[in-house]
Scaffold this active site. Structure first.
Site, PDB file in Angstrom:
ATOM      1  CD  GLU A 212      -3.472  47.489  45.771  1.00 44.01           C
ATOM      2  OE1 GLU A 212      -4.675  47.726  45.702  1.00 44.01           O
ATOM      3  OE2 GLU A 212      -2.994  46.321  45.722  1.00 44.01           O
ATOM      4  CG  HIS A 452     -13.477  74.482  17.794  1.00 42.51           C
ATOM      5  ND1 HIS A 452     -12.412  74.107  18.571  1.00 42.51           N
ATOM      6  CD2 HIS A 452     -13.569  75.845  17.875  1.00 42.51           C
ATOM      7  CE1 HIS A 452     -11.862  75.199  19.101  1.00 42.51           C
ATOM      8  NE2 HIS A 452     -12.550  76.262  18.694  1.00 42.51           N
TER       9      HIS A 452
HETATM   10  P1  AMP Z   1     -10.075  45.280  42.717  1.00 47.78           P
HETATM   11  O1  AMP Z   1     -10.076  43.777  42.620  1.00 47.78           O
HETATM   12  O2  AMP Z   1      -9.773  45.985  41.426  1.00 47.78           O
HETATM   13  O3  AMP Z   1     -11.298  45.825  43.390  1.00 47.78           O
HETATM   14  O4  AMP Z   1      -8.857  45.646  43.667  1.00 47.78           O
HETATM   15  C1  AMP Z   1      -8.708  45.155  44.964  1.00 47.78           C
HETATM   16  C2  AMP Z   1      -7.312  45.483  45.431  1.00 47.78           C
HETATM   17  O5  AMP Z   1      -7.169  45.148  46.822  1.00 47.78           O
HETATM   18  C3  AMP Z   1      -6.213  44.724  44.691  1.00 47.78           C
HETATM   19  O6  AMP Z   1      -5.386  45.645  44.053  1.00 47.78           O
HETATM   20  C4  AMP Z   1      -5.468  43.965  45.814  1.00 47.78           C
HETATM   21  O7  AMP Z   1      -4.081  43.976  45.606  1.00 47.78           O
HETATM   22  C5  AMP Z   1      -5.828  44.764  47.057  1.00 47.78           C
HETATM   23  N1  AMP Z   1      -5.692  43.979  48.315  1.00 47.78           N
HETATM   24  C6  AMP Z   1      -6.141  42.722  48.550  1.00 47.78           C
HETATM   25  N2  AMP Z   1      -5.851  42.319  49.834  1.00 47.78           N
HETATM   26  C7  AMP Z   1      -5.187  43.363  50.428  1.00 47.78           C
HETATM   27  C8  AMP Z   1      -4.633  43.602  51.740  1.00 47.78           C
HETATM   28  N3  AMP Z   1      -4.675  42.677  52.727  1.00 47.78           N
HETATM   29  N4  AMP Z   1      -4.041  44.804  51.997  1.00 47.78           N
HETATM   30  C9  AMP Z   1      -4.004  45.750  51.018  1.00 47.78           C
HETATM   31  N5  AMP Z   1      -4.508  45.580  49.770  1.00 47.78           N
HETATM   32  C10 AMP Z   1      -5.102  44.417  49.463  1.00 47.78           C
END
Ligand code: AMP
Ligand code: FAD
Length: 480
Positions: A212, A452
């Protein structure tokens, strides 16, 4: 077939099919254009959610949880099973059956409500004209409507360092179709989809690493809940690397080498499969002709007002195509709202009370404001948080991890937010939604009688805890 409709809906996902059914219920001659061909090669309604999203992911989450329980928890209950055997093909077939049942159900509802399903692609032109191109070929038709509802949904975001091939590097759709359990699985993105799909394969035996880019875990979730859930998911075996940005991948025949950078520099790790789960984007390709007149916002969502009107009178847009959380229930309620607005009613989605859920185990669910958001507003507030460990039903079920938390306006006693990490959080959160929708004070919840033993009693205790009245936990006055 006459070419003039009262309402044409483009897209048959949860937003579109619900809008079409509600419009037909209100007496409008309605058509829904949906182009999707499912994995059996047949036209299918239900959109992302029913075909490749909410439903198949929940089917696999439930199956994998049962496997995990048989492996890890049955013995605790004195149940001995022999050697466990996993039949991924049967698991996948069951999931496919659930999907077919539900998507077929939507088609039956269309018939029952006399919604015309046009199987093909729709494109909005000027003057509320819609060009329909049938899936099976043949001539384009130009249809006219008094009202057009755009409900084309969203598609996965792609990132250049990890190009999806649906074999080794997959998006969420591919991750629902693995025919065996990858030994080492990488997931890019610790969002809702990454965590859910990572959990499925981790429970079935994959060694899962989640990469992440952001260095906070679930930044939109209440901090206390996010911190606790990170601990639990890590304990379950998910290796969650925060602040780790994927910069490159190199595929081999049966594996992929992933390069990522974090505060310590560049690292490499090899996985058998890699899931790219970095978010979704509105799907506007081919939906709008040059002269359609509909405006997009700076993030390419279709620009709409609070009741989903676009800039073109009589043209509406709903669901993942527009601002707000990309959630099926938000799309559904917008579908209902727009149909009713067309009918001259005053329906309004309450965007302040849309619940969010992550279907991990335990589940994470929330509605309203986090403690951090309320704190930042500077308004006085109070908080009550109680763990499931103090709940008899949770202990009896062996599900005592997690907590319920309320954030309450100190002056008015109104519920501002409810946050749950725990068993059945997706169900429990609805109590917070009802409370917020009815403008309940926390005292209302304190004075209610809860059955409960039930998990809901922790909701009650958390409500009591906001005023230091919880019975089953020793409370210390909290510093803000
Ligand atoms: P969501 O939009 O909730 O599905 O989350 C997608 C996640 O992917 C977000 O937290 C972004 O920070 C993460 N993300 C996007 N691009 C990258 C990358 N190149 N490497 C690691 N994480 C990423
Ligand atoms: P969609 O469901 O995307 O439907 C749009 C439909 O329009 C598609 O079928 C597409 O084929 C069709 N279409 C597009 N363009 C055209 C065109 N020009 N002509 C004809 N047809 C067209 N949400 C939840 O609330 N809970 C969950 O548990 C959940 N789990 C998810 C799990 C996964 C793996 C994924 C990927 C998503 C999940 N979501 C979940 C999100 C949810 O699926 C979406 O928010 C929801 O489907 C949005 O509905 P929609 O009607 O806006 O669009």
């Amino acid at each position: 077939m006459s070419d003039k409709y009262d309402v044409i809906v483009i897209g048959g996902g949860p937003g579109g099919y619900v809008a079409a059914i509600r419009a037909a219920q209100l007496g409008y001659k309605t058509a829904c254009i949906e182009k999707r061909i499912n994995k059996q090669g047949k036209p299918a309604l239900g959109g992302t959610c029913l075909n490749v999203g909410c439903i198949p992911s929940k089917a696999l989450l439930d199956s994998s949880w049962k496997y995990h329980e048989a492996e890890e928890a049955f013995a605790d209950h004195g149940i001995k099973v022999g050697k466990l055997d996993l039949d991924v093909k049967a698991m996948q077939e069951r999931k496919d059956k659930v999907v077919l049942q539900l998507t077929g159900g939507v088609a039956s509802l269309f018939q029952a409500n006399k919604v015309t399903w046009l199987q093909g692609t729709g494109q909005l032109k000027a003057n509320k004209q819609v060009v329909f191109t049938p899936n099976e070929g043949g001539d384009e038709q130009t249809l006219e409507a008094d009202n057009v509802i755009l409900a084309a949904g969203s598609v996965p975001v792609e990132i250049p360092p990890a190009e999806v091939d649906q074999k080794i590097i997959v998006d969420s759709t591919g991750a629902l179709e693995f025919d065996s359990v990858p030994k080492k699985l990488g997931v890019i993105g610790a969002g809702v989809i990454g965590l859910e799909l990572g959990s499925v394969w981790s429970r079935l035996g994959s060694q899962v690493t989640v990469l992440e880019a952001v260095d906070t875990f679930l930044p939109a979730v209440d901090k206390q809940i996010a911190k606790e859930s990170q601990k639990l998911f890590t304990k379950q075996g998910l290796d969650i690397k925060l602040g780790a940005r994927v910069t490159a991948t190199k595929k081999n025949k049966n594996s992929v080498r992933v390069t990522y950078t974090d505060k310590d520099g560049e690292h490499e790790e090899t996985f058998d499969r890699l899931i790219v789960a970095v978010g979704r984007r509105p799907y506007t390709e081919g939906l709008l002709s040059q002269d359609a007149g509909v405006t997009l916002d700076e993030r390419n969502f279709i620009y709409v007002d609070n009741q989903c009107r676009t800039d073109v009178p009589g043209v509406y847009a709903i669901g993942d195509l527009v601002r707000g959380p990309a959630l099926a229930h938000k799309a559904i309620e917008e579908g209902v709202m727009v149909a009713e607005v067309i009918a001259g009613e005053h329906t309004q989605v309450n965007y302040d009370a849309v619940p969010g859920v992550i279907y991990t185990h335990p589940e994470v669910a929330w509605v309203g404001k986090t403690e951090e958001e309320v704190k930042e507003s500077g308004e006085p507030y109070k908080v009550g948080a109680v763990p499931f460990a103090a709940n008899g039903r949770a202990l009896a079920a062996g599900e005592a991890a997690g907590l319920v938390k309320f954030v309450v306006d100190e002056k008015t006693d109104r519920v501002l937010g409810m946050h749950v990490l725990g068993p059945q959080a997706s169900e429990l959160i609805q109590q917070g939604v009802v409370a917020m929708e009815f403008g309940a004070s926390i005292e209302d919840l304190q004075l209610m009688v809860f059955g409960h033993p039930s998990l809901s009693e922790t909701v009650h205790e958390a409500a009591l805890a906001t005023d230091y009245k919880a019975i089953h936990v020793a409370q210390r006055r909290r510093k803000k």
